[in-house]
Design a protein around this motif. Structure first.
Motif, PDB file in Angstrom:
ATOM      1  N   SER A  53       0.842  -1.194   0.000  1.00 48.67           N
ATOM      2  CA  SER A  53       0.000   0.000   0.000  1.00 48.67           C
ATOM      3  C   SER A  53       0.872   1.237   0.000  1.00 48.67           C
ATOM      4  N   GLY A  54       0.398   2.242  -0.649  1.00 50.25           N
ATOM      5  CA  GLY A  54       1.077   3.532  -0.601  1.00 50.25           C
ATOM      6  C   GLY A  54       0.693   4.227   0.687  1.00 50.25           C
ATOM      7  N   GLY A  55       0.742   5.534   0.670  1.00 49.86           N
ATOM      8  CA  GLY A  55       0.376   6.255   1.874  1.00 49.86           C
ATOM      9  C   GLY A  55       0.424   7.747   1.670  1.00 49.86           C
ATOM     10  N   ASN A  56       0.201   8.446   2.758  1.00 48.67           N
ATOM     11  CA  ASN A  56       0.255   9.904   2.795  1.00 48.67           C
ATOM     12  C   ASN A  56       1.400  10.312   3.704  1.00 48.67           C
ATOM     13  N   ILE A  57       2.126  11.328   3.317  1.00 50.66           N
ATOM     14  CA  ILE A  57       3.203  11.845   4.150  1.00 50.66           C
ATOM     15  C   ILE A  57       3.002  13.344   4.306  1.00 50.66           C
ATOM     16  N   ILE A  58       3.035  13.788   5.540  1.00 56.88           N
ATOM     17  CA  ILE A  58       2.909  15.212   5.838  1.00 56.88           C
ATOM     18  C   ILE A  58       4.303  15.829   5.831  1.00 56.88           C
ATOM     19  N   VAL A  59       4.428  16.933   5.135  1.00 57.26           N
ATOM     20  CA  VAL A  59       5.685  17.687   5.092  1.00 57.26           C
ATOM     21  C   VAL A  59       5.346  19.138   5.417  1.00 57.26           C
ATOM     22  N   PRO A  60       6.332  19.938   5.803  1.00 54.71           N
ATOM     23  CA  PRO A  60       6.039  21.357   6.058  1.00 54.71           C
ATOM     24  C   PRO A  60       5.413  22.010   4.824  1.00 54.71           C
ATOM     25  N   GLY A  61       4.242  22.555   4.994  1.00 52.70           N
ATOM     26  CA  GLY A  61       3.539  23.211   3.902  1.00 52.70           C
ATOM     27  C   GLY A  61       2.397  22.408   3.319  1.00 52.70           C
ATOM     28  N   GLY A  62       2.329  21.120   3.634  1.00 57.10           N
ATOM     29  CA  GLY A  62       1.246  20.311   3.075  1.00 57.10           C
ATOM     30  C   GLY A  62       1.494  18.824   3.214  1.00 57.10           C
ATOM     31  N   MET A  63       1.172  18.088   2.170  1.00 60.69           N
ATOM     32  CA  MET A  63       1.313  16.633   2.210  1.00 60.69           C
ATOM     33  C   MET A  63       1.388  16.090   0.788  1.00 60.69           C
ATOM     34  N   PHE A  64       1.729  14.806   0.693  1.00 60.81           N
ATOM     35  CA  PHE A  64       1.668  14.142  -0.602  1.00 60.81           C
ATOM     36  C   PHE A  64       1.288  12.691  -0.422  1.00 60.81           C
ATOM     37  N   THR A  65       0.747  12.107  -1.486  1.00 61.92           N
ATOM     38  CA  THR A  65       0.333  10.711  -1.518  1.00 61.92           C
ATOM     39  C   THR A  65       1.254   9.980  -2.484  1.00 61.92           C
ATOM     40  N   TYR A  66       1.674   8.781  -2.086  1.00 66.04           N
ATOM     41  CA  TYR A  66       2.588   8.021  -2.925  1.00 66.04           C
ATOM     42  C   TYR A  66       2.111   6.583  -3.086  1.00 66.04           C
ATOM     43  N   GLN A  67       2.627   5.921  -4.115  1.00 67.57           N
ATOM     44  CA  GLN A  67       2.368   4.511  -4.374  1.00 67.57           C
ATOM     45  C   GLN A  67       3.691   3.841  -4.712  1.00 67.57           C
ATOM     46  N   VAL A  68       3.877   2.623  -4.212  1.00 70.41           N
ATOM     47  CA  VAL A  68       5.076   1.836  -4.480  1.00 70.41           C
ATOM     48  C   VAL A  68       4.738   0.781  -5.535  1.00 70.41           C
ATOM     49  N   VAL A  69       5.550   0.709  -6.584  1.00 71.59           N
ATOM     50  CA  VAL A  69       5.397  -0.327  -7.608  1.00 71.59           C
ATOM     51  C   VAL A  69       6.729  -1.080  -7.653  1.00 71.59           C
ATOM     52  N   VAL A  70       6.748  -2.228  -6.990  1.00 70.89           N
ATOM     53  CA  VAL A  70       8.002  -2.956  -6.769  1.00 70.89           C
ATOM     54  C   VAL A  70       8.618  -3.440  -8.067  1.00 70.89           C
ATOM     55  N   ARG A  71       7.847  -4.066  -8.931  1.00 63.98           N
ATOM     56  CA  ARG A  71       8.428  -4.632 -10.164  1.00 63.98           C
ATOM     57  C   ARG A  71       8.983  -3.564 -11.093  1.00 63.98           C
ATOM     58  N   SER A  72       8.521  -2.355 -10.972  1.00 65.87           N
ATOM     59  CA  SER A  72       9.064  -1.241 -11.761  1.00 65.87           C
ATOM     60  C   SER A  72      10.166  -0.508 -11.006  1.00 65.87           C
ATOM     61  N   GLU A  73      10.345  -0.877  -9.734  1.00 65.46           N
ATOM     62  CA  GLU A  73      11.313  -0.217  -8.849  1.00 65.46           C
ATOM     63  C   GLU A  73      11.086   1.295  -8.836  1.00 65.46           C
ATOM     64  N   ARG A  74       9.826   1.671  -8.587  1.00 64.27           N
ATOM     65  CA  ARG A  74       9.447   3.075  -8.584  1.00 64.27           C
ATOM     66  C   ARG A  74       8.580   3.430  -7.391  1.00 64.27           C
ATOM     67  N   ILE A  75       8.784   4.641  -6.917  1.00 63.59           N
ATOM     68  CA  ILE A  75       7.877   5.292  -5.982  1.00 63.59           C
ATOM     69  C   ILE A  75       7.212   6.392  -6.798  1.00 63.59           C
ATOM     70  N   TYR A  76       5.899   6.343  -6.898  1.00 62.67           N
ATOM     71  CA  TYR A  76       5.170   7.358  -7.643  1.00 62.67           C
ATOM     72  C   TYR A  76       4.515   8.325  -6.677  1.00 62.67           C
ATOM     73  N   VAL A  77       4.790   9.609  -6.822  1.00 62.40           N
ATOM     74  CA  VAL A  77       4.088  10.647  -6.079  1.00 62.40           C
ATOM     75  C   VAL A  77       2.864  10.962  -6.911  1.00 62.40           C
ATOM     76  N   VAL A  78       1.692  10.561  -6.402  1.00 62.40           N
ATOM     77  CA  VAL A  78       0.476  10.652  -7.212  1.00 62.40           C
ATOM     78  C   VAL A  78      -0.385  11.874  -6.905  1.00 62.40           C
ATOM     79  N   GLN A  79      -0.154  12.500  -5.747  1.00 70.70           N
ATOM     80  CA  GLN A  79      -0.916  13.704  -5.423  1.00 70.70           C
ATOM     81  C   GLN A  79      -0.096  14.577  -4.501  1.00 70.70           C
ATOM     82  N   ILE A  80      -0.136  15.870  -4.749  1.00 66.81           N
ATOM     83  CA  ILE A  80       0.530  16.843  -3.885  1.00 66.81           C
ATOM     84  C   ILE A  80      -0.537  17.826  -3.416  1.00 66.81           C
TER      85      ILE A  80
END
Length: 85
Positions: A53-80
């Motif tokens: 599962s991806g998740g949400n991360i809070i950073v100063p100024g807001g947050m972002f949502t990410y998804q992990v795709v292991v076979r592609s070896e990628r972390i996708y930031v899908v929403q800011i």
């Protein structure tokens, strides 16, 4: 191939207009996610399970949502979300 992160979907468009300080925070956390995924999924291309599962991360100024795709070896930031705090 090695692990990387990238913007996906509408997050790329949002990144064009968000303040640089906020984006630096998002990018720093995305790099941390890459290092964690790389350590956890050493043989990412050969992975034969479901993606975590991806998740949400809070950073100063807001947050972002990410998804992990292991076979592609990628972390996708899908929403800011920039809130300006």
């Amino acid at each position: 191939m090695s692990w990387k992160w990238e913007y996906a979907f509408g997050a790329e468009e949002t990144a064009r207009t968000a303040p640089s300080g906020f984006l630096a925070e998002v990018e720093s956390k995305a790099e941390e996610l890459v290092r964690a995924a790389e350590a956890l999924h050493i043989h990412g291309r050969a992975y034969d399970g479901t993606d975590p599962s991806g998740g949400n991360i809070i950073v100063p100024g807001g947050m972002f949502t990410y998804q992990v795709v292991v076979r592609s070896e990628r972390i996708y930031v899908v929403q800011i979300t920039y809130l300006g705090f």
